[in-house]
Design a protein around this motif. Structure first.
Motif, PDB file in Angstrom:
ATOM      1  N   ILE A 131       0.702  -1.190   0.074  1.00 51.25           N
ATOM      2  CA  ILE A 131      -0.015   0.083   0.302  1.00 51.25           C
ATOM      3  C   ILE A 131       0.956   1.212   0.051  1.00 51.25           C
ATOM      4  O   ILE A 131       0.656   2.175  -0.850  1.00 51.25           O
ATOM      5  CB  ILE A 131      -1.072  -0.037   1.130  1.00 51.25           C
ATOM      6  CG1 ILE A 131      -1.875  -1.282   1.241  1.00 51.25           C
ATOM      7  CG2 ILE A 131      -1.802   1.460   1.381  1.00 51.25           C
ATOM      8  CD1 ILE A 131      -2.933  -1.191   2.308  1.00 51.25           C
ATOM      9  N   LYS A 132       1.832   1.292   0.941  1.00 51.01           N
ATOM     10  CA  LYS A 132       2.827   2.479   1.013  1.00 51.01           C
ATOM     11  C   LYS A 132       3.631   2.700  -0.209  1.00 51.01           C
ATOM     12  O   LYS A 132       3.558   3.552  -0.718  1.00 51.01           O
ATOM     13  CB  LYS A 132       3.652   2.433   2.290  1.00 51.01           C
ATOM     14  CG  LYS A 132       4.346   3.679   2.391  1.00 51.01           C
ATOM     15  CD  LYS A 132       5.436   3.653   3.519  1.00 51.01           C
ATOM     16  CE  LYS A 132       6.225   4.972   3.553  1.00 51.01           C
ATOM     17  NZ  LYS A 132       7.065   5.097   4.957  1.00 51.01           N
ATOM     18  N   TYR A 133       4.068   1.400  -0.876  1.00 53.96           N
ATOM     19  CA  TYR A 133       4.748   1.476  -1.983  1.00 53.96           C
ATOM     20  C   TYR A 133       4.085   2.032  -3.207  1.00 53.96           C
ATOM     21  O   TYR A 133       4.549   3.122  -3.955  1.00 53.96           O
ATOM     22  CB  TYR A 133       5.229   0.313  -2.451  1.00 53.96           C
ATOM     23  CG  TYR A 133       5.798   0.035  -3.797  1.00 53.96           C
ATOM     24  CD1 TYR A 133       7.098   0.344  -4.003  1.00 53.96           C
ATOM     25  CD2 TYR A 133       5.068  -0.814  -4.854  1.00 53.96           C
ATOM     26  CE1 TYR A 133       7.821   0.498  -5.235  1.00 53.96           C
ATOM     27  CE2 TYR A 133       5.728  -0.753  -6.316  1.00 53.96           C
ATOM     28  CZ  TYR A 133       7.138  -0.201  -6.428  1.00 53.96           C
ATOM     29  OH  TYR A 133       7.467  -0.253  -7.659  1.00 53.96           O
ATOM     30  N   ILE A 134       2.765   1.591  -3.545  1.00 61.75           N
ATOM     31  CA  ILE A 134       1.818   1.959  -4.543  1.00 61.75           C
ATOM     32  C   ILE A 134       1.623   3.648  -4.458  1.00 61.75           C
ATOM     33  O   ILE A 134       1.877   4.206  -5.289  1.00 61.75           O
ATOM     34  CB  ILE A 134       0.548   1.324  -4.418  1.00 61.75           C
ATOM     35  CG1 ILE A 134       0.868  -0.188  -4.771  1.00 61.75           C
ATOM     36  CG2 ILE A 134      -0.389   2.087  -5.387  1.00 61.75           C
ATOM     37  CD1 ILE A 134      -0.368  -0.954  -4.795  1.00 61.75           C
ATOM     38  N   HIS A 135       1.460   4.015  -2.978  1.00 57.29           N
ATOM     39  CA  HIS A 135       1.157   5.755  -2.992  1.00 57.29           C
ATOM     40  C   HIS A 135       2.550   6.387  -2.894  1.00 57.29           C
ATOM     41  O   HIS A 135       2.325   7.459  -3.383  1.00 57.29           O
ATOM     42  CB  HIS A 135       0.675   5.683  -1.550  1.00 57.29           C
ATOM     43  CG  HIS A 135      -0.799   5.160  -1.307  1.00 57.29           C
ATOM     44  ND1 HIS A 135      -1.467   4.914  -0.073  1.00 57.29           N
ATOM     45  CD2 HIS A 135      -1.821   5.084  -2.179  1.00 57.29           C
ATOM     46  CE1 HIS A 135      -2.690   4.519  -0.291  1.00 57.29           C
ATOM     47  NE2 HIS A 135      -2.747   4.400  -1.655  1.00 57.29           N
ATOM     48  N   TYR A 136       3.508   5.734  -2.649  1.00 55.74           N
ATOM     49  CA  TYR A 136       4.853   6.451  -2.783  1.00 55.74           C
ATOM     50  C   TYR A 136       5.476   6.477  -4.261  1.00 55.74           C
ATOM     51  O   TYR A 136       6.622   7.286  -4.627  1.00 55.74           O
ATOM     52  CB  TYR A 136       5.978   5.990  -1.848  1.00 55.74           C
ATOM     53  CG  TYR A 136       6.233   7.076  -0.538  1.00 55.74           C
ATOM     54  CD1 TYR A 136       7.382   7.629  -0.775  1.00 55.74           C
ATOM     55  CD2 TYR A 136       5.430   6.967   0.322  1.00 55.74           C
ATOM     56  CE1 TYR A 136       7.471   8.531  -0.186  1.00 55.74           C
ATOM     57  CE2 TYR A 136       5.519   8.115   1.255  1.00 55.74           C
ATOM     58  CZ  TYR A 136       6.756   8.989   1.163  1.00 55.74           C
ATOM     59  OH  TYR A 136       6.935   9.993   1.922  1.00 55.74           O
ATOM     60  N   PRO A 147       2.880  11.741  -1.447  1.00 51.71           N
ATOM     61  CA  PRO A 147       1.715  11.173  -2.083  1.00 51.71           C
ATOM     62  C   PRO A 147       0.468  12.101  -2.164  1.00 51.71           C
ATOM     63  O   PRO A 147      -0.232  11.902  -2.924  1.00 51.71           O
ATOM     64  CB  PRO A 147       1.328   9.854  -1.175  1.00 51.71           C
ATOM     65  CG  PRO A 147       2.772   9.724  -0.398  1.00 51.71           C
ATOM     66  CD  PRO A 147       3.404  11.084  -0.323  1.00 51.71           C
ATOM     67  N   ILE A 148       0.114  13.040  -1.018  1.00 53.25           N
ATOM     68  CA  ILE A 148      -0.944  13.742  -1.104  1.00 53.25           C
ATOM     69  C   ILE A 148      -1.039  14.616  -2.460  1.00 53.25           C
ATOM     70  O   ILE A 148      -1.962  15.308  -2.789  1.00 53.25           O
ATOM     71  CB  ILE A 148      -1.010  14.432   0.017  1.00 53.25           C
ATOM     72  CG1 ILE A 148      -2.566  14.964   0.445  1.00 53.25           C
ATOM     73  CG2 ILE A 148      -0.328  15.942   0.602  1.00 53.25           C
ATOM     74  CD1 ILE A 148      -3.048  15.222   1.999  1.00 53.25           C
ATOM     75  N   ASP A 180      -1.879   7.014  12.144  1.00 55.39           N
ATOM     76  CA  ASP A 180      -0.726   5.967  11.902  1.00 55.39           C
ATOM     77  C   ASP A 180      -0.491   6.089  10.279  1.00 55.39           C
ATOM     78  O   ASP A 180       0.762   6.157  10.215  1.00 55.39           O
ATOM     79  CB  ASP A 180      -1.016   4.626  12.359  1.00 55.39           C
ATOM     80  CG  ASP A 180      -0.427   4.913  14.127  1.00 55.39           C
ATOM     81  OD1 ASP A 180      -0.415   5.878  14.393  1.00 55.39           O
ATOM     82  OD2 ASP A 180      -0.783   3.885  14.675  1.00 55.39           O
ATOM     83  N   LEU A 181      -1.578   5.827   9.639  1.00 60.82           N
ATOM     84  CA  LEU A 181      -1.461   5.901   8.268  1.00 60.82           C
ATOM     85  C   LEU A 181      -0.801   7.289   7.682  1.00 60.82           C
ATOM     86  O   LEU A 181       0.320   6.921   6.828  1.00 60.82           O
ATOM     87  CB  LEU A 181      -2.779   5.903   7.483  1.00 60.82           C
ATOM     88  CG  LEU A 181      -2.883   5.374   5.952  1.00 60.82           C
ATOM     89  CD1 LEU A 181      -3.935   4.532   5.468  1.00 60.82           C
ATOM     90  CD2 LEU A 181      -2.918   6.778   5.534  1.00 60.82           C
ATOM     91  N   ASN A 186       4.506   9.885   5.695  1.00 61.52           N
ATOM     92  CA  ASN A 186       5.423  10.989   5.869  1.00 61.52           C
ATOM     93  C   ASN A 186       6.720  10.545   6.124  1.00 61.52           C
ATOM     94  O   ASN A 186       7.732  11.660   5.775  1.00 61.52           O
ATOM     95  CB  ASN A 186       4.993  11.876   7.288  1.00 61.52           C
ATOM     96  CG  ASN A 186       3.555  12.541   7.007  1.00 61.52           C
ATOM     97  OD1 ASN A 186       3.334  12.964   5.810  1.00 61.52           O
ATOM     98  ND2 ASN A 186       2.943  12.990   8.209  1.00 61.52           N
ATOM     99  N   GLN A 187       7.087   9.275   6.017  1.00 65.97           N
ATOM    100  CA  GLN A 187       8.268   8.947   6.327  1.00 65.97           C
ATOM    101  C   GLN A 187       8.829   8.100   5.011  1.00 65.97           C
ATOM    102  O   GLN A 187       8.290   7.334   4.405  1.00 65.97           O
ATOM    103  CB  GLN A 187       8.360   7.842   7.277  1.00 65.97           C
ATOM    104  CG  GLN A 187       8.013   8.257   8.647  1.00 65.97           C
ATOM    105  CD  GLN A 187       7.847   7.224   9.740  1.00 65.97           C
ATOM    106  OE1 GLN A 187       8.273   5.939   9.530  1.00 65.97           O
ATOM    107  NE2 GLN A 187       7.171   7.458  10.627  1.00 65.97           N
TER     108      GLN A 187
END
Length: 200
Positions: A131-136, A147-148, A180-181, A186-187
């Motif tokens: 999920i984080k990989y896709i958003h990043y 990502p935002i 937390d998401l 943010n990291q």
């Protein structure tokens, strides 16, 4: 000979692909919109979507394949009850999109690499990472710094309260809560090992 992983009901998959010879598959905003419209038509009925991102020459999707019972139960009463196999539904999406791009940009032939790539996701740690990989992905490719800022991914939907078909509550629960998401997104993170695994 390449082994193609079957798409099995009830399981989670990271599905991704790129344009043939790294050709751009999204040339302007209306292309993204049309792809998402076709996605809604062909893929929403047979999957639950947790994350997605459309970039210029490739895309990433994170889905759970619905069971036959779930698919039939969500069909309208006036529809003929039928099950289209998951790989065929994705094939229908890619074929319909290719026809539209070929017609709109005076090109011909294949648009996507074949077969489309897919990886089974068998645990929640891996699910969170993807999920984080896709958003990043837009950050990693230099389109934005967070990502935002990128309009063609599911991150904006995850952090909003607008009605959506995205399985937002499921995604948030994987990160414990919305704060937390956001904090984890943010990291910055090194995704080199994941990209090697994905063969990107």
């Amino acid at each position: 000979m390449q082994i193609i992983e079957p798409l099995e009901s009830g399981k989670y998959y990271h599905i991704y692909n790129r344009g043939i010879n790294s050709e751009n598959i999204f040339k302007e905003n209306r292309n993204h919109e049309y792809f998402l419209m076709l996605y809604n038509k062909h893929i929403d009925p047979i999957t639950e979507t947790l994350a997605w991102c459309l970039l210029k020459n490739h895309f990433h999707l994170l889905v759970r394949i619905k069971t036959s019972e779930e698919i039939l139960e969500n069909q309208n009463e006036d529809q003929i009850k039928k099950i289209i196999l998951p790989h065929q539904s994705f094939g229908n999406l890619f074929n319909a999109y290719t026809k539209a791009i070929n017609k709109g940009y005076n090109r011909h032939g294949t648009l996507f690499e074949r077969p489309f790539k897919r990886k089974l996701i068998d645990n929640e740690t891996y699910l969170r990472s993807v999920i984080k990989y896709i958003h990043y992905n837009p950050v990693n490719h230099g389109f934005c710094k967070h990502p935002i800022e990128y309009p063609w991914s599911s991150y904006l939907t995850c952090v909003s309260e607008k009605p959506t078909k995205l399985k937002r509550e499921r995604v948030i629960s994987l990160f414990k809560n919305i704060e937390d998401l956001k904090n984890l997104h943010n990291q910055n993170e090194d995704f080199d090992s994941l990209e090697k695994f994905l063969d990107l």
